[in-house]
Design an enzyme around this catalytic site. Structure first.
Site, short mmCIF file in Angstrom:
data_model
loop_
_atom_site.label_atom_id
_atom_site.label_comp_id
_atom_site.label_asym_id
_atom_site.label_seq_id
_atom_site.Cartn_x
_atom_site.Cartn_y
_atom_site.Cartn_z
N HIS A 147 60.56 57.38 7.73
CA HIS A 147 60.32 58.15 8.96
C HIS A 147 60.59 59.62 8.77
O HIS A 147 61.23 60.04 7.82
CB HIS A 147 61.17 57.59 10.13
CG HIS A 147 62.65 57.71 9.95
ND1 HIS A 147 63.43 56.67 9.49
CD2 HIS A 147 63.50 58.74 10.16
CE1 HIS A 147 64.70 57.07 9.45
NE2 HIS A 147 64.77 58.32 9.85
N HIS B 34 64.74 65.91 9.68
CA HIS B 34 65.00 65.31 8.36
C HIS B 34 63.84 64.40 7.95
O HIS B 34 62.99 64.04 8.76
CB HIS B 34 66.32 64.52 8.35
CG HIS B 34 66.32 63.26 9.17
ND1 HIS B 34 66.69 63.22 10.50
CD2 HIS B 34 65.98 61.98 8.85
CE1 HIS B 34 66.59 61.98 10.95
NE2 HIS B 34 66.16 61.20 9.98
N GLU C 212 67.41 61.89 4.21
CA GLU C 212 68.15 60.65 4.45
C GLU C 212 67.61 59.59 3.51
O GLU C 212 66.39 59.50 3.29
CB GLU C 212 67.94 60.20 5.91
CG GLU C 212 68.62 58.90 6.27
CD GLU C 212 68.33 58.45 7.71
OE1 GLU C 212 67.43 59.03 8.36
OE2 GLU C 212 69.01 57.52 8.19
#
Lengths: 139, 139
Positions: free
Chosen positions: A8, A81, A130
């Site tokens: 994502h 992010h 991440e």
């Protein structure tokens, strides 16, 4: 470690409700999850599905949230992010530490219920990255 | 219009070479395209493939490039835009204009050789969104 799927893109927003409506109205988003709170992280999140990846909308729960700080610098919201999948979080962390990468804190349980960890943007060309372990693939 | 695939995430960098090395060394990126120049846009680009989407590294060709301006505000680099695929660019543009969205200029040919257009970040919660027509799917 081999570069995994882009799970994502995290987008900070002052209002999940308004941003969901934007993605629905302008871009035709249809698969929109129910928003939910992640109190340990100080955020409320909502996932919008594109056919191959997700958009994670992130709204601060209060003024102490890291997202609140991001929004002070970017009041309209913005890209926050990128999240890539890893098969084995422990192996990924060991490899990154061996290479001298800076991890932001210890792994924690992320919005998808699996371990996640963040790499410092200074190691990644200004991008907060991440890493997220996929369910059932870890050890 | 239905929300299409997230084709790529655009990342501005002062050095494609250094950022490629970062993605290779720290994240294990293996499928890395050859960098190439897009003089009309004032940028040099390089695509890194994740299994489901691409990272587009973007470096300014000179100080007049819009990316040069982005890097003045974010010297280390950072996330610059998201690109979603559309089946039919003309239909997508007509629909967006009917909804009052602000397009940044006319469609042009993008890094993948198909028409692209950018939506103003103020319409999209602070995120610069590119729409890209897929080869062979347009009308």
């Amino acid at each position: 470690m081999t570069l995994g799927r882009l799970n994502h893109v995290g987008i900070a927003t002052p209002s999940i409700d308004k941003t969901v409506e934007t993605y629905r109205h302008l871009l035709g988003a249809e698969a929109i999850g129910a928003p939910f709170d992640l109190p340990p992280q100080g955020v409320r999140v909502c996932f919008i599905d594109a056919p191959n990846a997700q958009i994670e909308l992130i709204q601060p729960l209060d003024e102490t949230s890291p997202i609140a700080n991001f929004l002070r610098k970017n009041p309209a919201g913005g890209q926050h992010h990128l999240c890539f999948e890893v098969a084995d979080m422990a192996a990924a962390i060991a490899g990154l530490q061996a290479k001298g990468a800076t991890l932001l804190g210890d792994p924690r349980i992320g919005a998808h219920g699996t371990p996640v960890v963040f790499l410092h943007p200074r190691d990644m060309g200004g991008v907060l990255v991440e890493l997220m372990e996929m369910p059932g693939e870890g050890h």
